[in-house]
Enzyme design. Structure first.
Site: not given
Ligand code: GRF
Length: 213
Positions: A19-21, A97-99, A114, A116
């Site tokens: 969840g850092s994003n 982590m799902r499509l 998304n 990536h």
């Molecule tokens: C990030 O590197 C994002 O680009 C990818 O999964 C990772 C998720 O990291 N899709 P976080 O859970 O947001 O820390």
């Protein structure tokens, strides 16, 4: 995909892990650089660290697990129902982590983003940082894109490159990319919320603020 004109964005964030994003989005809102409310966070993993980041924020969080539903369509309908109940009109996948399949994307066409950790279309899917190191590229980075039914294939909104150094490990490269992710994702969401993104086929045009109707 259709062009999108957006006002009054209410953001939903889908998470599965660290969840850092999500944290970067919350921090940008707190700092006033991102002016959208988060209406709902959904985790498909009850143990996700992301959930604890919502403590004291007042943001509702639901855990909706795929295993609780007989089919992918039923799972995705539950996601749609929850988002509609909270008036969410933009979804940011943040380490989800799902499509997502047609049942979900038909309802949210052009309204799912998304992030990536590679410069797409290079290195889609799992372990993009490891793929980049093994391939021997000198530059990698991150991509924010709209989501379609493919794996990391939707129209690209923003990209940021970073160098890949000879001594890099997967972790050191991931960390360098992550710093850029945390800047880029709130920016992309902000552009969307200002109605400044237009999807034209595979291209996403970024309008100047004065060009928005
Ligand atoms: C990030 O590197 C994002 O680009 C990818 O999964 C990772 C998720 O990291 N899709 P976080 O859970 O947001 O820390």
């Amino acid at each position: 995909m259709e062009a999108c004109l957006v006002t009054n964005t209410v953001l939903g964030v889908f998470v599965s892990g660290r969840g850092s994003n999500l944290q970067a989005i919350l921090d940008a809102i707190q700092a006033g650089t991102l002016k959208v409310p988060v209406g709902l966070v959904i985790s498909d993993n009850p143990k996700a660290q992301a959930i604890s980041r919502l403590k004291d924020t007042g943001i509702p969080c639901l855990c909706i697990e795929r295993g609780s539903f007989p089919s992918r369509d039923a799972f995705e309908q539950a996601l749609v129902d929850a988002l509609e109940k909270h008036q969410v009109n933009l979804v940011a996948l943040a380490g989800f982590m799902r499509l997502l399949g047609p049942a979900f994307l038909r309802r949210f066409t052009g309204r799912v983003m998304n992030i990536h950790p590679s410069l797409l279309p290079s290195f889609p899917g799992l372990d993009p940082q490891g793929q980049a190191i093994r391939y021997g590229v000198k530059l990698s980075g991150c991509t924010v894109h709209f989501v379609d039914e493919g794996m990391d294939t939707g129209p690209i909104i923003l990209q940021q490159s970073v160098p890949v150094l000879p001594e890099d490990t997967v972790d050191s490269l991931a960390q360098r990319i992550l710093e850029q992710e945390h800047r880029l994702y709130p920016l992309a969401i902000s552009l969307y919320s200002q109605g400044r993104l237009r999807i034209c086929g595979r291209q996403v045009h970024i309008l100047e603020a004065e060009e928005v109707d």
